[in-house]
Design a protein around this motif. Structure first.
Motif, mmCIF file in Angstrom:
data_model
loop_
_atom_site.group_PDB
_atom_site.id
_atom_site.type_symbol
_atom_site.label_atom_id
_atom_site.label_comp_id
_atom_site.label_asym_id
_atom_site.label_seq_id
_atom_site.Cartn_x
_atom_site.Cartn_y
_atom_site.Cartn_z
ATOM 1 N N LEU A 86 -14.028 -4.780 3.360
ATOM 2 C CA LEU A 86 -12.889 -4.585 2.454
ATOM 3 C C LEU A 86 -12.096 -3.380 2.927
ATOM 4 C CD1 LEU A 86 -11.918 -5.720 -0.449
ATOM 5 C CD2 LEU A 86 -12.785 -3.545 -1.273
ATOM 6 N N LEU A 87 -10.796 -3.546 3.083
ATOM 7 C CA LEU A 87 -9.944 -2.493 3.648
ATOM 8 C C LEU A 87 -9.249 -1.708 2.540
ATOM 9 C CD1 LEU A 87 -8.681 -1.022 6.006
ATOM 10 C CD2 LEU A 87 -7.061 -2.915 6.270
ATOM 11 N N VAL A 88 -9.499 -0.412 2.513
ATOM 12 C CA VAL A 88 -8.930 0.512 1.533
ATOM 13 C C VAL A 88 -7.989 1.461 2.272
ATOM 14 C CG1 VAL A 88 -9.447 2.189 -0.284
ATOM 15 C CG2 VAL A 88 -11.109 0.389 0.257
ATOM 16 N N ALA A 89 -6.850 1.773 1.675
ATOM 17 C CA ALA A 89 -5.880 2.684 2.300
ATOM 18 C C ALA A 89 -5.506 3.791 1.328
ATOM 19 C CB ALA A 89 -4.629 1.926 2.736
ATOM 20 N N ALA A 102 4.271 5.287 -6.602
ATOM 21 C CA ALA A 102 2.963 4.766 -6.204
ATOM 22 C C ALA A 102 3.017 3.267 -5.966
ATOM 23 C CB ALA A 102 1.922 5.085 -7.275
ATOM 24 N N LEU A 103 3.777 2.558 -6.805
ATOM 25 C CA LEU A 103 3.908 1.116 -6.634
ATOM 26 C C LEU A 103 4.582 0.791 -5.307
ATOM 27 C CD1 LEU A 103 3.623 -1.753 -7.726
ATOM 28 C CD2 LEU A 103 5.827 -1.442 -8.887
ATOM 29 N N ASP A 104 5.655 1.499 -4.987
ATOM 30 C CA ASP A 104 6.345 1.266 -3.715
ATOM 31 C C ASP A 104 5.408 1.511 -2.538
ATOM 32 O OD1 ASP A 104 8.677 0.608 -5.024
ATOM 33 O OD2 ASP A 104 9.602 2.585 -4.773
ATOM 34 N N ALA A 105 4.652 2.618 -2.603
ATOM 35 C CA ALA A 105 3.728 2.945 -1.511
ATOM 36 C C ALA A 105 2.607 1.921 -1.421
ATOM 37 C CB ALA A 105 3.155 4.345 -1.715
ATOM 38 N N ALA A 106 2.060 1.533 -2.572
ATOM 39 C CA ALA A 106 0.960 0.577 -2.584
ATOM 40 C C ALA A 106 1.393 -0.773 -2.027
ATOM 41 C CB ALA A 106 0.422 0.417 -4.004
ATOM 42 N N ILE A 107 2.599 -1.209 -2.372
ATOM 43 C CA ILE A 107 3.105 -2.478 -1.840
ATOM 44 C C ILE A 107 3.185 -2.418 -0.319
ATOM 45 C CG2 ILE A 107 5.158 -3.942 -1.694
ATOM 46 C CD1 ILE A 107 5.642 -3.324 -4.675
ATOM 47 N N GLU A 115 -6.471 -3.984 1.014
ATOM 48 C CA GLU A 115 -6.873 -4.768 -0.153
ATOM 49 C C GLU A 115 -7.098 -3.895 -1.381
ATOM 50 O OE1 GLU A 115 -9.774 -8.023 1.620
ATOM 51 O OE2 GLU A 115 -9.753 -6.176 2.804
ATOM 52 N N MET A 116 -7.003 -2.596 -1.206
ATOM 53 C CA MET A 116 -7.178 -1.625 -2.278
ATOM 54 C C MET A 116 -6.518 -0.334 -1.829
ATOM 55 S SD MET A 116 -10.804 -0.098 -3.799
ATOM 56 C CE MET A 116 -11.189 -1.504 -4.845
ATOM 57 N N ASP A 136 -1.975 -5.846 -10.746
ATOM 58 C CA ASP A 136 -2.944 -6.523 -9.880
ATOM 59 C C ASP A 136 -3.144 -5.836 -8.540
ATOM 60 O OD1 ASP A 136 -3.334 -8.488 -11.860
ATOM 61 O OD2 ASP A 136 -1.615 -9.637 -11.129
ATOM 62 N N ILE A 137 -2.977 -4.521 -8.500
ATOM 63 C CA ILE A 137 -3.255 -3.754 -7.292
ATOM 64 C C ILE A 137 -4.568 -3.007 -7.493
ATOM 65 C CG2 ILE A 137 -2.475 -1.870 -5.807
ATOM 66 C CD1 ILE A 137 0.397 -2.672 -6.498
ATOM 67 N N PRO A 138 -5.619 -3.376 -6.777
ATOM 68 C CA PRO A 138 -6.904 -2.687 -6.931
ATOM 69 C C PRO A 138 -6.798 -1.218 -6.537
ATOM 70 C CG PRO A 138 -7.188 -4.791 -5.821
ATOM 71 C CD PRO A 138 -5.712 -4.515 -5.852
#
Length: 272
Positions: A86-89, A102-107, A115-116, A136-138
């Motif tokens: 599972l790839l986390v960033a 945060a939403l812009d960066a997470a997208i 994936e998270m 729905d962003i882990p």
């Protein structure tokens, strides 16, 4: 090597299932496809594209100069090398200052292959965690020593040693879980406190300098390989290359040590 190495890819729900089953989670940082492939082959469960790249790859004195574009670039490279983990960033410094940022960066990071996403702290970050989780962003939370707060802390210091600080960490851990975090990293926290937090939460904890009582462990790749990052080596760091004899052997030795409970031991943890 874990029997999981030949099974289906890890998912966010599978992390909670692992905690319930008492299966230790193995996590490492990676910054390129080659090392990502080596981690997948060794049965590493989670791979983190950490803002630690600012120090171990870019040569900065802290993680603060790292940008979303930096993390996205390395996330895309790592994603090409993974089939199972599972790839986390990481969300870098101030990219999560507001829910919208945060939403812009997470997208951007999810579109690069993550994936998270991981973010540091509680307080106003609870709103950010909730905002992302509702979309729905882990999210992986990060408490204890949060490197992006190094200027406030006055250095890289163990957190939660006095009663008031320990109480705050317990409360923050509950709060990030309630806000929707699916995973929690605990860094540089006394072992008894980390074990207590782990037992109290339904979500898994990943320790780094937080003792063996966490649900899993993470190390920075360069520390695992005994490479000189130009900075003082923390107490929790262990050179697995010396033990494993090769990069692949070092990663496999680390994974085995996490799963059998031999790492971290007292020499690589903080009692208080």
């Amino acid at each position: 090597m874990s029997t999981q190495a030949d099974s289906k890819p890890w998912t966010v729900p599978a992390l909670v299932e692992a905690k319930r089953a008492g299966r230790k989670l193995v996590m490492l940082t990676a910054y390129d496809a080659g090392f990502a492939r080596a981690m997948d082959a060794a049965g590493v469960d989670l791979v983190l594209v950490g803002d630690s790249l600012g120090m171990v790859v870019q040569g900065h004195d802290s993680t603060l100069p790292v940008t979303v574009a930096d993390i996205a670039y390395h996330t895309a490279a790592v994603a090409r090398g993974l089939k199972r983990a599972l790839l986390v960033a990481d969300l870098p410094f101030q990219s999560d200052a507001t829910p919208e940022r945060a939403l812009d960066a997470a997208i951007a990071l999810l579109q690069a292959g993550a994936e998270m996403v991981k973010l540091e702290g509680a307080g106003h970050k609870l709103e950010v965690i909730r905002f992302l989780a509702e979309r729905d962003i882990p999210v992986c939370a990060h408490l204890g020593l949060t490197p992006q707060s190094v200027l406030k802390f006055g250095g890289y210091k163990v957190q939660g040693r006095d009663a008031a600080a320990a109480a705050r960490l317990r409360a923050d851990a509950q709060a990030v879980a309630q806000a929707g975090a699916a995973l929690l990293v605990l860094e540089c926290v006394p072992s008894p406190l980390a074990a207590e937090v782990t037992a109290a939460l339904a979500i898994p904890t990943i320790g780094i300098g937080a003792g063996p009582g966490c649900d899993g462990q993470v190390l920075v790749l360069h520390d695992l390989l005994g490479l000189d990052s130009g900075h003082r080596r923390p107490r929790f760091v262990k050179d697995f290359l010396a033990q494993g004899g090769s990069v692949a052997g070092a990663i496999a030795a680390y994974a085995q040590a996490v799963r059998d409970g031999s790492f971290p031991d007292d020499a690589h943890s903080y009692a208080s």
